[in-house]
Design a protein around this motif. Structure first.
Motif, PDB file in Angstrom:
ATOM      1  N   ASP A  19       6.972 -19.578 -14.479  1.00 13.70           N
ATOM      2  CA  ASP A  19       5.482 -19.482 -14.403  1.00 13.70           C
ATOM      3  C   ASP A  19       5.253 -19.260 -12.984  1.00 13.70           C
ATOM      4  O   ASP A  19       4.293 -18.629 -12.612  1.00 13.70           O
ATOM      5  N   GLU A  20       5.764 -19.714 -11.880  1.00 13.28           N
ATOM      6  CA  GLU A  20       5.903 -19.214 -10.634  1.00 13.28           C
ATOM      7  C   GLU A  20       6.020 -18.060 -10.082  1.00 13.28           C
ATOM      8  O   GLU A  20       5.399 -17.462  -9.355  1.00 13.28           O
ATOM      9  N   ARG A  21       7.128 -17.429 -10.625  1.00 15.08           N
ATOM     10  CA  ARG A  21       7.343 -15.957 -10.785  1.00 15.08           C
ATOM     11  C   ARG A  21       6.390 -15.232 -11.001  1.00 15.08           C
ATOM     12  O   ARG A  21       6.283 -14.237 -10.621  1.00 15.08           O
ATOM     13  N   ALA A  25       4.108 -12.548  -9.094  1.00  5.11           N
ATOM     14  CA  ALA A  25       3.911 -11.188  -9.362  1.00  5.11           C
ATOM     15  C   ALA A  25       2.375 -10.833  -9.777  1.00  5.11           C
ATOM     16  O   ALA A  25       1.998  -9.804  -9.626  1.00  5.11           O
ATOM     17  N   TYR A  26       1.863 -11.830 -10.425  1.00  9.42           N
ATOM     18  CA  TYR A  26       0.484 -11.416 -10.361  1.00  9.42           C
ATOM     19  C   TYR A  26      -0.470 -11.242  -9.192  1.00  9.42           C
ATOM     20  O   TYR A  26      -1.314 -10.315  -9.143  1.00  9.42           O
ATOM     21  N   GLU A  27      -0.016 -12.132  -8.252  1.00  9.75           N
ATOM     22  CA  GLU A  27      -0.918 -12.022  -7.090  1.00  9.75           C
ATOM     23  C   GLU A  27      -0.692 -10.626  -6.175  1.00  9.75           C
ATOM     24  O   GLU A  27      -1.431  -9.979  -5.967  1.00  9.75           O
ATOM     25  N   ARG A  28       0.611 -10.229  -6.460  1.00 11.46           N
ATOM     26  CA  ARG A  28       1.104  -9.105  -5.885  1.00 11.46           C
ATOM     27  C   ARG A  28       0.374  -7.669  -6.455  1.00 11.46           C
ATOM     28  O   ARG A  28      -0.158  -6.853  -5.903  1.00 11.46           O
ATOM     29  N   VAL A  29       0.186  -7.586  -7.967  1.00  8.75           N
ATOM     30  CA  VAL A  29      -0.503  -6.842  -8.664  1.00  8.75           C
ATOM     31  C   VAL A  29      -1.897  -6.852  -8.216  1.00  8.75           C
ATOM     32  O   VAL A  29      -2.602  -5.655  -8.111  1.00  8.75           O
ATOM     33  N   LYS A  30      -2.546  -7.804  -8.087  1.00  7.18           N
ATOM     34  CA  LYS A  30      -3.904  -8.023  -7.430  1.00  7.18           C
ATOM     35  C   LYS A  30      -4.175  -7.273  -6.260  1.00  7.18           C
ATOM     36  O   LYS A  30      -5.079  -6.498  -6.262  1.00  7.18           O
ATOM     37  N   ARG A  31      -3.183  -7.556  -5.635  1.00  8.23           N
ATOM     38  CA  ARG A  31      -3.427  -6.998  -4.132  1.00  8.23           C
ATOM     39  C   ARG A  31      -3.224  -5.390  -4.048  1.00  8.23           C
ATOM     40  O   ARG A  31      -3.939  -4.890  -3.352  1.00  8.23           O
ATOM     41  N   ILE A  32      -2.489  -5.120  -4.769  1.00  4.41           N
ATOM     42  CA  ILE A  32      -2.190  -3.374  -5.226  1.00  4.41           C
ATOM     43  C   ILE A  32      -3.199  -2.692  -5.681  1.00  4.41           C
ATOM     44  O   ILE A  32      -4.026  -1.710  -5.201  1.00  4.41           O
ATOM     45  N   LYS A  33      -3.694  -3.414  -6.892  1.00  8.97           N
ATOM     46  CA  LYS A  33      -5.116  -3.152  -7.322  1.00  8.97           C
ATOM     47  C   LYS A  33      -6.099  -3.156  -6.508  1.00  8.97           C
ATOM     48  O   LYS A  33      -6.954  -2.052  -6.409  1.00  8.97           O
ATOM     49  N   GLY A  34      -6.265  -4.099  -5.638  1.00  7.87           N
ATOM     50  CA  GLY A  34      -7.614  -4.096  -4.598  1.00  7.87           C
ATOM     51  C   GLY A  34      -7.420  -3.000  -3.650  1.00  7.87           C
ATOM     52  O   GLY A  34      -8.183  -2.354  -3.227  1.00  7.87           O
ATOM     53  N   PHE A  35      -6.103  -2.695  -3.310  1.00  4.58           N
ATOM     54  CA  PHE A  35      -6.101  -1.680  -2.444  1.00  4.58           C
ATOM     55  C   PHE A  35      -6.460  -0.260  -2.733  1.00  4.58           C
ATOM     56  O   PHE A  35      -6.947   0.650  -2.356  1.00  4.58           O
ATOM     57  N   TYR A  36      -5.864  -0.073  -4.046  1.00 12.02           N
ATOM     58  CA  TYR A  36      -5.969   1.362  -4.744  1.00 12.02           C
ATOM     59  C   TYR A  36      -7.931   1.345  -5.255  1.00 12.02           C
ATOM     60  O   TYR A  36      -8.295   2.598  -5.027  1.00 12.02           O
ATOM     61  N   THR A  37      -8.357   0.329  -5.461  1.00 13.84           N
ATOM     62  CA  THR A  37      -9.729   0.230  -5.470  1.00 13.84           C
ATOM     63  C   THR A  37     -10.507   0.624  -4.282  1.00 13.84           C
ATOM     64  O   THR A  37     -11.287   1.506  -4.036  1.00 13.84           O
ATOM     65  N   HIS A  38      -9.865   0.014  -3.228  1.00 11.71           N
ATOM     66  CA  HIS A  38     -10.309   0.387  -1.857  1.00 11.71           C
ATOM     67  C   HIS A  38     -10.410   1.836  -1.418  1.00 11.71           C
ATOM     68  O   HIS A  38     -11.129   2.577  -1.026  1.00 11.71           O
ATOM     69  N   LEU A  39      -9.193   2.381  -1.796  1.00 14.33           N
ATOM     70  CA  LEU A  39      -8.973   3.851  -1.555  1.00 14.33           C
ATOM     71  C   LEU A  39      -9.656   4.669  -2.259  1.00 14.33           C
ATOM     72  O   LEU A  39     -10.448   5.756  -1.774  1.00 14.33           O
ATOM     73  N   LEU A  40     -10.143   4.494  -3.610  1.00 12.42           N
ATOM     74  CA  LEU A  40     -10.957   5.335  -4.423  1.00 12.42           C
ATOM     75  C   LEU A  40     -12.417   5.074  -3.720  1.00 12.42           C
ATOM     76  O   LEU A  40     -13.199   6.232  -3.868  1.00 12.42           O
TER      77      LEU A  40
END
Length: 116
Positions: A19-21, A25-40
């Motif tokens: 669950d912690e793993r 992973a979920y937090e990291r995916v959220k951060r990457i998605k936030g960056f790509y939204t910012h880029l767009l």
């Protein structure tokens, strides 16, 4: 990225709860998605600004190449780069294992040259 890597390194020796793993992973995916939204949003807004200035002035004129046309893109771009570094880490170009891969590549090139 640094804090996630440090957290992973400290937890690699221990048993990590699935669950912690998943949460990490979920937090990291959220951060990457936030960056790509910012880029767009960066691309869309700055394209709109440049197109609006193109319609007002011709590209060859000196009015188009004013500081005001590109200042938003420059300063926002600096912020975007900082966001990217915070998400992907400072080793974005020279990631983990880059040195080892390059050393092996150079050794293989050298051994291939000796046989030719």
């Amino acid at each position: 990225m640094g804090r996630f890597r440090r957290r992973l390194e400290t937890l690699q020796d221990e048993q990590i709860n699935p669950d912690e793993r998943y949460q990490m992973a979920y937090e990291r995916v959220k951060r990457i998605k936030g960056f790509y939204t910012h880029l767009l949003v960066y691309i869309l807004v700055n394209a709109f600004i440049i197109i609006a200035n193109t319609n007002r002035n011709t590209i060859g004129s000196s009015e188009f190449w004013n500081w005001e046309t590109f200042s938003t893109a420059l300063f926002w771009g600096i912020g975007l780069v900082a966001h990217g570094v915070s998400v992907f880490g400072h080793n974005i170009f020279f990631g983990m294992g880059w040195e080892e891969r390059k050393i092996k590549e150079f050794m293989e090139e050298e051994s291939n040259q000796k046989w030719q």
